[in-house]
Design an enzyme around this catalytic site. Structure first.
Site, mmCIF file in Angstrom:
data_model
loop_
_atom_site.group_PDB
_atom_site.id
_atom_site.type_symbol
_atom_site.label_atom_id
_atom_site.label_comp_id
_atom_site.label_asym_id
_atom_site.label_seq_id
_atom_site.Cartn_x
_atom_site.Cartn_y
_atom_site.Cartn_z
ATOM 1 C CG ASP A 74 -0.691 1.427 5.886
ATOM 2 O OD1 ASP A 74 0.341 2.675 6.202
ATOM 3 O OD2 ASP A 74 0.207 1.021 5.394
ATOM 4 C CG HIS A 219 -0.948 -2.639 8.942
ATOM 5 N ND1 HIS A 219 0.237 -3.534 9.033
ATOM 6 C CD2 HIS A 219 -1.037 -2.858 8.377
ATOM 7 C CE1 HIS A 219 0.058 -3.159 7.735
ATOM 8 N NE2 HIS A 219 -0.884 -2.964 6.704
#
Length: 257
Positions: A74, A219
């Site tokens: 993400d 991430h």
């Protein structure tokens, strides 16, 4: 969805209390309880993407009969994404990147590189605002359609996958998704790499939860995660796992065209 059932249930409980008060002595403190219960369950359901409380969410494929998992990232594209891509290539792994629209504008060349190397990408809103859970339906639709437009301009593809920021869902988001038609993608292994400082703890958290069909949340925005990723890719190879894109894991199309 479950939110509607929850609301109907607690309204019914409150109505029963009102009716019962005409026949019995009911303590005053019982009357707020349905509202307290509704609020607690709604808050928990909204914050747990796996709960399907507001929206049907795809978080894993527990019925899979192969040793496949999906690694997802993400908040990119980001300069650290380049290191992630190098590692994925080194270990012959594929991943899915949920991209923020404003980040695509900043790093279109990185976005195009992840696409050219065979990875899947999805929509992660335009702003990734910490107040996203408070946005109106129209505002959410604008964020999703704006990001999809950027994705299409840079790839020629229309993203069918959407991941809510922080995994928070709301009634407004549910309405927006009915308009945009996205599949909502969650996870069943949250690494907490954006919160935990220790690489060892992040890796062990993933390792202890790893099983076929899992979707892992990372991430692509920090050196810490890059280091954990290499450990994870080694672990997957040692245990005969294949890292695949989410569309392949779920057997659902990642793009509308």
């Amino acid at each position: 969805m479950k939110h509607t059932l929850n609301t109907v249930f607690f309204i019914a409980v409150f109505v029963v209390l009102i009716i019962a008060s005409f026949y019995y002595t009911i303590s005053w403190w019982l009357f707020p309880l349905p509202f307290v219960g509704w609020f607690i369950i709604s808050a928990i359901g909204s914050g747990l993407v796996q709960s399907n409380y507001h929206i049907k969410t795809f978080c894993s494929n527990p019925g899979i009969n192969t040793r496949q998992v999906a690694i997802s990232f993400d908040d990119g594209p980001h300069p650290e994404t380049l290191k992630v891509l190098d590692l994925l290539k080194k270990y012959n792994a594929k991943a899915t990147f949920f991209c923020i629209g404003s980040q695509i504008e900043k790093h279109p060349e990185i976005f195009k590189k992840m696409m050219s190397e065979g990875h899947t990408f999805g929509n992660h809103t335009y702003s990734h605002s910490p107040r996203f859970g408070l946005f109106s339906t129209d505002k959410i639709v604008d964020e999703l359609t704006g990001t999809n437009k950027l994705i299409k301009e840079n790839s020629g593809r229309e993203a069918a996958f959407f991941r809510p920021p922080y995994g928070v869902t709301t009634p407004s988001m549910a309405k927006a998704i009915r308009i945009t038609g996205h599949d909502v993608i969650g996870w069943n292994i949250r690494s907490l790499d954006a919160v935990i400082k220790s690489e060892e703890k992040i890796f062990n958290r993933i390792k202890s939860r790893l099983k076929p069909g899992s979707i892992i949340l990372l991430h692509d925005t920090s050196e810490k995660t890059v280091n954990v990723l290499e450990q994870l890719l080694v672990l997957l190879q040692q245990n005969n796992y294949e890292a695949v894109t989410i569309d392949r894991l779920l057997n659902r199309p990642a793009y509308e065209n």
